[in-house]
Design an enzyme around this catalytic site. Structure first.
Site, PDB file in Angstrom:
ATOM      1  CG  ASP A  46     -12.123 -15.048  16.543  1.00 23.88           C
ATOM      2  OD1 ASP A  46     -11.365 -15.537  17.556  1.00 23.88           O
ATOM      3  OD2 ASP A  46     -12.385 -14.142  16.700  1.00 23.88           O
ATOM      4  CE1 TYR A  51     -14.784  -8.307  14.955  1.00 16.25           C
ATOM      5  CE2 TYR A  51     -14.585 -10.962  14.488  1.00 16.25           C
ATOM      6  CZ  TYR A  51     -13.784  -9.547  14.873  1.00 16.25           C
ATOM      7  OH  TYR A  51     -12.979  -9.979  15.381  1.00 16.25           O
ATOM      8  CE  LYS A  76     -11.451 -11.505  18.646  1.00 17.47           C
ATOM      9  NZ  LYS A  76     -12.379 -11.638  18.026  1.00 17.47           N
ATOM     10  CG  HIS A 109     -13.164  -6.855  20.154  1.00 18.12           C
ATOM     11  ND1 HIS A 109     -14.186  -7.194  19.844  1.00 18.12           N
ATOM     12  CD2 HIS A 109     -12.089  -7.432  19.506  1.00 18.12           C
ATOM     13  CE1 HIS A 109     -13.578  -7.863  18.668  1.00 18.12           C
ATOM     14  NE2 HIS A 109     -12.487  -7.631  18.223  1.00 18.12           N
ATOM     15  CE  LYS A 233     -13.885 -12.281   5.115  1.00 15.91           C
ATOM     16  NZ  LYS A 233     -13.714 -10.694   3.915  1.00 15.91           N
ATOM     17  CB  VAL A 235     -16.500 -15.033   1.910  1.00 11.12           C
ATOM     18  CG1 VAL A 235     -17.055 -14.437   3.417  1.00 11.12           C
ATOM     19  CG2 VAL A 235     -16.359 -14.162   1.118  1.00 11.12           C
TER      20      VAL A 235
HETATM   21  P1  NAD Z   1      -6.811 -12.809   7.248  1.00  5.58           P
HETATM   22  O1  NAD Z   1      -5.735 -12.250   7.182  1.00  5.58           O
HETATM   23  O2  NAD Z   1      -7.821 -13.253   7.746  1.00  5.58           O
HETATM   24  O3  NAD Z   1      -7.208 -11.927   5.985  1.00  5.58           O
HETATM   25  C1  NAD Z   1      -8.525 -11.897   5.567  1.00  5.58           C
HETATM   26  C2  NAD Z   1      -8.685 -11.830   4.134  1.00  5.58           C
HETATM   27  O4  NAD Z   1      -7.245 -12.340   2.908  1.00  5.58           O
HETATM   28  C3  NAD Z   1      -9.606 -12.211   3.101  1.00  5.58           C
HETATM   29  O5  NAD Z   1     -10.930 -11.435   3.206  1.00  5.58           O
HETATM   30  C4  NAD Z   1      -9.171 -12.630   1.858  1.00  5.58           C
HETATM   31  O6  NAD Z   1      -9.095 -11.406   0.888  1.00  5.58           O
HETATM   32  C5  NAD Z   1      -7.717 -13.245   1.992  1.00  5.58           C
HETATM   33  N1  NAD Z   1      -7.683 -14.353   2.274  1.00  5.58           N
HETATM   34  C6  NAD Z   1      -8.538 -15.422   2.595  1.00  5.58           C
HETATM   35  N2  NAD Z   1      -7.687 -16.307   2.088  1.00  5.58           N
HETATM   36  C7  NAD Z   1      -6.652 -16.464   1.609  1.00  5.58           C
HETATM   37  C8  NAD Z   1      -6.453 -17.499   0.205  1.00  5.58           C
HETATM   38  N3  NAD Z   1      -6.043 -18.948   0.658  1.00  5.58           N
HETATM   39  N4  NAD Z   1      -5.586 -16.843  -0.495  1.00  5.58           N
HETATM   40  C9  NAD Z   1      -5.699 -15.112  -1.370  1.00  5.58           C
HETATM   41  N5  NAD Z   1      -6.479 -14.264  -0.131  1.00  5.58           N
HETATM   42  C10 NAD Z   1      -6.687 -15.042   0.941  1.00  5.58           C
HETATM   43  O7  NAD Z   1      -7.720 -11.188   8.018  1.00  5.58           O
HETATM   44  P2  NAD Z   1      -9.119 -11.094   8.656  1.00  5.58           P
HETATM   45  O8  NAD Z   1     -10.383 -11.198   8.409  1.00  5.58           O
HETATM   46  O9  NAD Z   1      -8.851  -9.355   9.446  1.00  5.58           O
HETATM   47  O10 NAD Z   1      -8.517 -11.214  10.593  1.00  5.58           O
HETATM   48  C11 NAD Z   1      -8.820 -13.069  10.722  1.00  5.58           C
HETATM   49  C12 NAD Z   1      -9.847 -12.997  11.841  1.00  5.58           C
HETATM   50  O11 NAD Z   1      -8.699 -12.367  12.858  1.00  5.58           O
HETATM   51  C13 NAD Z   1     -11.198 -12.305  11.363  1.00  5.58           C
HETATM   52  O12 NAD Z   1     -11.932 -12.900  10.871  1.00  5.58           O
HETATM   53  C14 NAD Z   1     -11.380 -12.116  13.171  1.00  5.58           C
HETATM   54  O13 NAD Z   1     -11.874 -13.227  13.514  1.00  5.58           O
HETATM   55  C15 NAD Z   1     -10.132 -12.081  14.058  1.00  5.58           C
HETATM   56  N6  NAD Z   1      -9.327 -10.779  13.921  1.00  5.58           N
HETATM   57  C16 NAD Z   1      -9.359  -9.963  15.390  1.00  5.58           C
HETATM   58  C17 NAD Z   1      -9.272  -8.701  15.371  1.00  5.58           C
HETATM   59  C18 NAD Z   1      -8.948  -7.977  17.113  1.00  5.58           C
HETATM   60  O14 NAD Z   1      -9.395  -6.639  17.625  1.00  5.58           O
HETATM   61  N7  NAD Z   1      -9.170  -8.781  17.985  1.00  5.58           N
HETATM   62  C19 NAD Z   1      -9.185  -7.959  14.890  1.00  5.58           C
HETATM   63  C20 NAD Z   1      -9.001  -8.666  13.172  1.00  5.58           C
HETATM   64  C21 NAD Z   1      -9.390  -9.469  12.392  1.00  5.58           C
END
Ligand code: NAD
Length: 277
Positions: A46, A51, A76, A109, A233, A235
């Protein structure tokens, strides 16, 4: 390899229920992160024009040895490109950046009801063109409230295949999810871990201990059992693997309800009714 289920969209296309999100992954780190995710078994990525890492996502997929058809890719429309001609240029630009001749899913988006005279219906009409010419295998929206969806439903021709909205145990979004269920719109939950904010919750931590899983795995499993599509998400290679390792256990109905009961209707992101991009 993890056994990730597919969900069938309202146009018959299949989408893997768990994917990998790349929001806030800096472009120089994106190719390696997506490569890790593909190695760990994710087959759904995604991204978004906003981004700034579509090119790196495309590179990682192209170099992975997987065929294009094996990976489901969502991108998006930029908030700055809602006018039809701008949307056409933006969509061409996304395909070019990704290096693909189609995307699996293309989303508006944000609805941006305070911009463009509130006319997200014309923007939707432009996405319908991309669907008809086959360059977007499915089209949908993101951050749409029921009253926005109702306008698309009555004034547009096609029903969105998905609505991607913020969901986590503190924001269960029952009203939007209910509307989507009634109109055969699949729900995708963004920031499924609340960007990490829900992981220290004592109820979640207790349940995780009982299953011998981590809090992140239990929260992701909660989304899956409610039927939503998610793409956490990270890294960090170990977390990328941890987040996909959730298909060897099931929560009881009671545990799913206990997590849903944590709802505080608390957003971490903007309110779609006022957000202006
Ligand atoms: P997320 O809820 O996936 O959280 C990511 C964060 O959680 C990471 O940076 C890390 O700090 C932590 N994390 C991840 N795995 C973990 C684990 N196993 N243990 C402990 N901590 C952990 O948040 P996100 O990245 O904001 O959302 C996921 C995806 O949603 C984005 O990458 C994007 O693709 C999408 N998104 C879309 C919109 C939209 O407006 N459509 C907005 C925000 C995000």
């Amino acid at each position: 390899m993890p056994d990730i289920p597919d969900i069938m969209l309202n146009n018959g296309q299949q989408i893997p229920q768990l994917g990998f999100g790349v929001f806030l992954i800096p472009p120089p780190l994106t190719e390696a992160a997506v490569a890790q995710a593909l190695q760990a078994g994710y087959r759904h990525i995604d991204t978004a024009e906003m981004y700034g890492n579509e090119a790196e996502v495309g590179q990682a997929i192209s170099k992975s040895g997987l065929s294009r058809g094996e990976v489901f890719v969502t991108t998006k429309l930029s908030n700055d490109a809602h006018r039809p001609d701008d949307a056409r240029r933006a969509f061409d630009g996304s395909l070019k950046a990704l290096g693909f001749d189609y995307v699996d899913l293309f989303l508006i988006h944000w609805p941006l009801p305070t911009r463009y005279d509130g006319d997200f219906v014309s923007t939707w009409g432009t996405l319908e063109e991309f669907y008809r010419d086959g360059r977007a295998r499915s089209i949908g929206v993101s951050n749409f409230q029921p009253h926005h969806l109702r306008r698309i439903h009555t004034e547009g021709e096609l029903t969105p295949a998905v609505n991607q909205i913020e969901i986590n145990p503190y924001l269960t979004q029952d009203e939007v999810r209910g509307f989507c269920a009634d109109h055969e719109i699949a729900v995708e939950g963004w920031s499924p871990l609340g960007r990490g904010s829900v992981l220290a919750d004592p109820t979640v931590a207790d349940i995780a201990r009982r299953y011998g899983k981590t809090s992140a795995q239990v929260v992701l499993r909660w989304h899956i059992e409610r039927g939503d599509v998610v793409f956490p998400k990270s890294v960090t290679p170990a977390r990328i693997r941890e987040n996909v390792d959730i298909f060897d256990f099931e929560l009881t109905g009671e545990d799913v309800e206990a997590i849903s009961a944590l709802n505080r209707s608390q957003r971490t992101g903007p309110d779609p009714d006022t957000f202006a991009g």
